[in-house]
Each structure stands twice: as C-alpha cells, then as structure tokens.
Write a protein that holds these residues in place. Structure first.
Motif, PDB file in Angstrom:
ATOM      1  N   LEU A 297      -9.487   4.205   8.220  1.00  0.00           N
ATOM      2  CA  LEU A 297      -8.430   4.512   7.010  1.00  0.00           C
ATOM      3  C   LEU A 297      -8.880   3.720   5.808  1.00  0.00           C
ATOM      4  O   LEU A 297      -9.743   2.673   5.954  1.00  0.00           O
ATOM      5  CB  LEU A 297      -7.181   4.330   7.748  1.00  0.00           C
ATOM      6  N   ALA A 298      -8.104   4.107   4.683  1.00  0.00           N
ATOM      7  CA  ALA A 298      -8.175   3.125   3.713  1.00  0.00           C
ATOM      8  C   ALA A 298      -6.887   3.242   2.774  1.00  0.00           C
ATOM      9  O   ALA A 298      -5.964   4.234   2.933  1.00  0.00           O
ATOM     10  CB  ALA A 298      -9.469   3.717   2.842  1.00  0.00           C
ATOM     11  N   GLY A 299      -6.561   2.365   1.844  1.00  0.00           N
ATOM     12  CA  GLY A 299      -5.621   2.504   0.928  1.00  0.00           C
ATOM     13  C   GLY A 299      -4.503   2.310   1.414  1.00  0.00           C
ATOM     14  O   GLY A 299      -4.220   1.564   2.340  1.00  0.00           O
ATOM     15  N   GLU A 300      -3.295   3.219   0.927  1.00  0.00           N
ATOM     16  CA  GLU A 300      -1.840   2.985   1.434  1.00  0.00           C
ATOM     17  C   GLU A 300      -1.710   3.464   2.812  1.00  0.00           C
ATOM     18  O   GLU A 300      -1.198   2.686   3.697  1.00  0.00           O
ATOM     19  CB  GLU A 300      -0.965   4.127   0.682  1.00  0.00           C
ATOM     20  N   GLU A 301      -2.610   4.542   3.566  1.00  0.00           N
ATOM     21  CA  GLU A 301      -2.496   4.988   4.701  1.00  0.00           C
ATOM     22  C   GLU A 301      -2.937   3.621   5.682  1.00  0.00           C
ATOM     23  O   GLU A 301      -2.344   3.358   6.580  1.00  0.00           O
ATOM     24  CB  GLU A 301      -3.368   6.169   5.226  1.00  0.00           C
ATOM     25  N   LEU A 302      -4.018   2.811   5.580  1.00  0.00           N
ATOM     26  CA  LEU A 302      -4.360   1.822   6.174  1.00  0.00           C
ATOM     27  C   LEU A 302      -3.524   0.787   6.145  1.00  0.00           C
ATOM     28  O   LEU A 302      -3.168   0.099   7.289  1.00  0.00           O
ATOM     29  CB  LEU A 302      -5.756   1.173   5.493  1.00  0.00           C
ATOM     30  N   GLU A 303      -2.876   0.655   5.123  1.00  0.00           N
ATOM     31  CA  GLU A 303      -1.920  -0.454   5.027  1.00  0.00           C
ATOM     32  C   GLU A 303      -0.465  -0.257   5.780  1.00  0.00           C
ATOM     33  O   GLU A 303      -0.065  -1.108   6.325  1.00  0.00           O
ATOM     34  CB  GLU A 303      -1.380  -0.854   3.424  1.00  0.00           C
ATOM     35  N   SER A 304      -0.165   1.036   5.594  1.00  0.00           N
ATOM     36  CA  SER A 304       0.868   1.578   6.626  1.00  0.00           C
ATOM     37  C   SER A 304       0.720   1.316   7.905  1.00  0.00           C
ATOM     38  O   SER A 304       1.564   0.731   8.681  1.00  0.00           O
ATOM     39  CB  SER A 304       1.327   2.941   6.358  1.00  0.00           C
ATOM     40  N   GLU A 305      -0.564   1.603   8.401  1.00  0.00           N
ATOM     41  CA  GLU A 305      -0.830   1.583   9.923  1.00  0.00           C
ATOM     42  C   GLU A 305      -1.059   0.206  10.175  1.00  0.00           C
ATOM     43  O   GLU A 305      -0.818  -0.341  11.485  1.00  0.00           O
ATOM     44  CB  GLU A 305      -2.120   2.310  10.079  1.00  0.00           C
ATOM     45  N   LEU A 306      -1.401  -0.782   9.430  1.00  0.00           N
ATOM     46  CA  LEU A 306      -1.648  -2.196   9.690  1.00  0.00           C
ATOM     47  C   LEU A 306      -0.321  -2.862   9.908  1.00  0.00           C
ATOM     48  O   LEU A 306      -0.150  -3.766  10.787  1.00  0.00           O
ATOM     49  CB  LEU A 306      -2.444  -3.127   8.614  1.00  0.00           C
ATOM     50  N   ASN A 307       0.862  -2.593   8.937  1.00  0.00           N
ATOM     51  CA  ASN A 307       2.052  -2.913   8.993  1.00  0.00           C
ATOM     52  C   ASN A 307       2.691  -2.755  10.516  1.00  0.00           C
ATOM     53  O   ASN A 307       3.253  -3.363  10.927  1.00  0.00           O
ATOM     54  CB  ASN A 307       2.977  -2.464   7.927  1.00  0.00           C
ATOM     55  N   ILE A 321       1.631 -12.951   9.667  1.00  0.00           N
ATOM     56  CA  ILE A 321       0.541 -12.552   9.742  1.00  0.00           C
ATOM     57  C   ILE A 321      -0.184 -11.964   8.589  1.00  0.00           C
ATOM     58  O   ILE A 321      -1.350 -12.175   8.178  1.00  0.00           O
ATOM     59  CB  ILE A 321       0.346 -11.733  11.085  1.00  0.00           C
ATOM     60  N   ALA A 322       0.703 -10.987   7.989  1.00  0.00           N
ATOM     61  CA  ALA A 322       0.470 -10.405   6.756  1.00  0.00           C
ATOM     62  C   ALA A 322       0.098 -10.927   5.550  1.00  0.00           C
ATOM     63  O   ALA A 322      -0.953 -10.947   4.750  1.00  0.00           O
ATOM     64  CB  ALA A 322       1.425  -9.152   6.410  1.00  0.00           C
ATOM     65  N   ARG A 323       0.903 -12.076   5.278  1.00  0.00           N
ATOM     66  CA  ARG A 323       0.749 -13.021   3.998  1.00  0.00           C
ATOM     67  C   ARG A 323      -0.730 -13.888   4.482  1.00  0.00           C
ATOM     68  O   ARG A 323      -1.564 -14.137   3.625  1.00  0.00           O
ATOM     69  CB  ARG A 323       1.617 -14.173   4.100  1.00  0.00           C
ATOM     70  N   GLU A 324      -0.840 -14.174   5.700  1.00  0.00           N
ATOM     71  CA  GLU A 324      -2.195 -15.127   6.078  1.00  0.00           C
ATOM     72  C   GLU A 324      -3.372 -14.043   5.712  1.00  0.00           C
ATOM     73  O   GLU A 324      -4.464 -14.588   5.026  1.00  0.00           O
ATOM     74  CB  GLU A 324      -2.130 -15.365   7.599  1.00  0.00           C
ATOM     75  N   GLU A 325      -3.146 -12.787   6.003  1.00  0.00           N
ATOM     76  CA  GLU A 325      -4.405 -11.788   5.881  1.00  0.00           C
ATOM     77  C   GLU A 325      -4.628 -11.581   4.289  1.00  0.00           C
ATOM     78  O   GLU A 325      -5.723 -11.405   3.869  1.00  0.00           O
ATOM     79  CB  GLU A 325      -4.284 -10.514   6.522  1.00  0.00           C
ATOM     80  N   GLU A 326      -3.527 -11.419   3.719  1.00  0.00           N
ATOM     81  CA  GLU A 326      -3.582 -11.569   2.230  1.00  0.00           C
ATOM     82  C   GLU A 326      -4.580 -12.554   1.537  1.00  0.00           C
ATOM     83  O   GLU A 326      -4.966 -12.292   0.489  1.00  0.00           O
ATOM     84  CB  GLU A 326      -2.428 -11.258   1.541  1.00  0.00           C
ATOM     85  N   GLU A 327      -4.437 -13.940   2.243  1.00  0.00           N
ATOM     86  CA  GLU A 327      -4.933 -14.994   1.764  1.00  0.00           C
ATOM     87  C   GLU A 327      -6.482 -15.022   2.103  1.00  0.00           C
ATOM     88  O   GLU A 327      -7.089 -16.175   1.967  1.00  0.00           O
ATOM     89  CB  GLU A 327      -4.083 -16.277   1.949  1.00  0.00           C
ATOM     90  N   GLY A 328      -6.832 -14.120   3.127  1.00  0.00           N
ATOM     91  CA  GLY A 328      -8.005 -14.222   3.509  1.00  0.00           C
ATOM     92  C   GLY A 328      -8.318 -15.007   4.832  1.00  0.00           C
ATOM     93  O   GLY A 328      -9.513 -15.381   5.442  1.00  0.00           O
ATOM     94  N   PHE A 329      -6.959 -15.423   5.471  1.00  0.00           N
ATOM     95  CA  PHE A 329      -7.267 -16.144   6.922  1.00  0.00           C
ATOM     96  C   PHE A 329      -6.645 -15.250   7.964  1.00  0.00           C
ATOM     97  O   PHE A 329      -5.848 -14.526   7.939  1.00  0.00           O
ATOM     98  CB  PHE A 329      -6.066 -17.290   6.885  1.00  0.00           C
TER      99      PHE A 329
END
Length: 341
Positions: A297-307, A321-329
């Motif tokens: 997946l990619a884009g909004e669909e990927l982000e929705s599924e990751l959430n 966890i989401a904030r950590e991943e946004e920062e690359g951790f």
C-alpha cells in the motif's frame, strides 16, 4: 565594619604603603613569603592602642593572618584551598564561641583582601552544608553507600554549583578512577571470549569487589548495576540468543542468583523478563505486518492501515509509536538485549 576590624585594617594599610608592599596582590611563593614577613614585622606601636584587650585581639588577628598566608597563600584562589580554611574557622569558634567567627573574618580580610568576600561566602555555604549533614545524619547512615554518595553530591551541587567538583575534586577523581578500572575489567572480560557464562559472572563479581569493596558491590547488585554490566557483554548476549526461551530464562535467573539476588527479587525479575518477552514478540509481529503493508500500500491508504495496525498491537500506546515512527525511530529494530530490555 566593627571598630576592632577597622583598627587592624587601617594600621595594616598604613604599614604596607610605607614599606612598599601591597599584600592585596596574591601571586607566587616569594610574594606570599614577603607578605607573611611584613605581617610578622608589624610592631604594636604601628597600631593605635585601645587597651590591652584590643592589642591582644590585634596580635591574634595578625598571628592568624600570617599562619593562613604561609599555609594557604600560594593557592588561595582555588576553591579547594579556600574550603580548607573551614576547619580553621571551626577550630576558632570551638575554642572561642564568642569571638572566634570575628577573629577568623578579620584574619582572612587581613591576609587575603582580594579574595576575602569569596572565602567568607564559601564559609557560609559550608555552614549550610554541614547543618544539612547534621540534620540528616541518622537518615544518611541508614542508606546504602551508593545512595548516600548520590545524595551527598546532589546537596553539594545544589549549594555550590560547579564549585562542588573543585572543592571535593579528589573524592570525585577517586570515584572516577574506580569507575575507569571497572570499565577496563569489563572490557577485558569481553575480549576473553572463551569463558563460560558462570565464570564470566564470577570474574565480574570478583573484579567489582576488588575495586569497590564488598559493601559497594552489594549495592551495585541491589541496584541492578552489576547485572546490567554482565548482560551488556556481547559474548553473553550471543550465548543467550542461541538458547531456547525456557533455557534462556533459567540461565538468566541462575546468573542473577550467582550475584546474590534473593529469591523474591529473582521472581520479580523473571516476571519482568516475561513481560519484556511478550512485548518483543508483539513488536516483532507488528513489524512483520507493517513491512507487508508497506510493500502493498501507499499514501493515505497505507497510513490508515498502519493506524489500525498500531491500535491493534499497542492500544493506548499507539499514538506514541506513531510519533516515534514519524521521527524515524522504530523501537523494535533496536538490538534485543536479554535481561535488559
């Protein structure tokens, strides 16, 4: 300034100007000797007499000023040297509770005009520190050595700031030297590479006792520091990774028991290890599913599924966890360290 102090300083100013010696400039061994000699050469008639008690006080101030100059003059600008005067002050006050503090002040102002204010401020802070020691004596004695040392340094830094490391520099250097020796012992064990785990634990415990002594080593064990040092060794982790889960946990518990942990503590730590294991299994499962989603997946669909996936695996911790991943951790890409994380 009190009359007695004014008389001493006024006469001192006249004598040093007449003799061509300016004592306020502390610099070098020869200058210190000259200043001490100038004070010793002071004649009673050089100071306006105001009775026998005044002359005795004056003579005592000069005597102390000479002593302080000869003993501390060369390095008086160092806070560690200034702190040594605290014992002199305490001795004066103990011997003469009514006049000791003023005698000390007058002697310091006479011997070290340029640094007197700094010295007297330090004396006041040392008074506060020793009052704190007296108020907390019984509580401090009941603490383990490592806890007591930590509290002492916290109070020192609160009262003296950066000066604390200069005043108690020898003590700090002593502890730092022990720390360096212990780190070297750990490195040597890591480099050996051929010792069995039980022998590694034995050697580490022996090294700690040789360097820190039995009391401090017991405190290290109780705080977990000794176990942390052992399980931080790559050779130990390599061995543990090769074991089946049940045998691995039993090995970790046996190593801790070798350090002297009581059975109730071993039980608590084993439960903590089990919680860590469950978190890692959950995290690894999440990462596998995450990688699969990222491939498909990619884009909004990927982000929705990751959430959705994060909420499924981490619940209320999902936003973290989401904030950590946004920062690359990515916390589950860290190395797994059995017995530690």
């Amino acid at each position: 300034m009190r009359a007695q102090s004014w008389i001493v300083l006024a006469a001192f100013t006249g004598l040093t100007m007449a003799g061509g010696i300016y004592i306020a400039q502390e610099a070098g061994n020869s200058d210190v000797q000259k200043r001490a000699q100038a004070l010793e050469a002071r004649q009673p008639q050089a100071i306006s007499p105001h009775g026998d008690s005044t002359r005795q006080a004056r003579d005592r101030v000069l005597e102390l000023a000479v002593k302080y100059l000869e003993t501390y003059g060369e390095t008086i600008h160092n806070p560690s040297t200034q702190a040594q005067l605290y014992n002199e002050r305490r001795a004066l006050i103990d011997a003469d509770p009514g006049n000791g503090a003023q005698l000390f002040r007058d002697a310091v102002e006479t011997a070290f005009p340029d640094t007197a204010a700094q010295i007297l401020t330090l004396m006041a802070n040392l008074d506060r520190y020793h009052e704190w020691l007296d108020d907390n004596e019984l509580r401090l004695q009941a603490l383990q050595p490592l806890q007591r040392e930590t509290e002492l340094w916290q109070q020192r830094e609160a009262l003296f700031g950066a000066l604390a490391s200069q005043i108690w520099g020898e003590e700090a250097s002593f502890l730092e030297e022990k720390s360096q020796r212990f780190q070297q012992a750990v490195s040597n064990l890591e480099e050996s590479g051929e010792l069995q785990l039980t022998e590694l634990a034995h050697q580490l415990h022996t090294s700690a006792e040789e360097i820190y002594g039995s009391d401090m080593t017991r405190q290290f064990t109780g705080s977990g520091a000794l176990g942390h040092a052992l399980f931080s060794l790559d050779s130990v982790q390599s061995h543990l990774q090769q074991l089946p889960p049940d045998q691995r946990q039993q090995t970790i518990t046996d190593l801790r028991r070798q350090f002297g942990y009581p059975e109730d503590a071993l039980e608590r730590m084993a439960k903590q290890d089990q919680l860590r294991e469950e978190k890692w299994q959950n995290g690894n499962a999440y990462m596998e599913k995450r990688q699969d989603l990222s491939r498909r997946l990619a884009g909004e669909e990927l982000e929705s599924e990751l959430n959705r996936l994060r909420e499924e695996h981490f619940g209320i911790a999902a936003p973290t966890i989401a904030r950590e991943e946004e920062e690359g951790f990515y916390r589950f890409e860290r190395p797994r360290r059995y017995g530690l994380n």
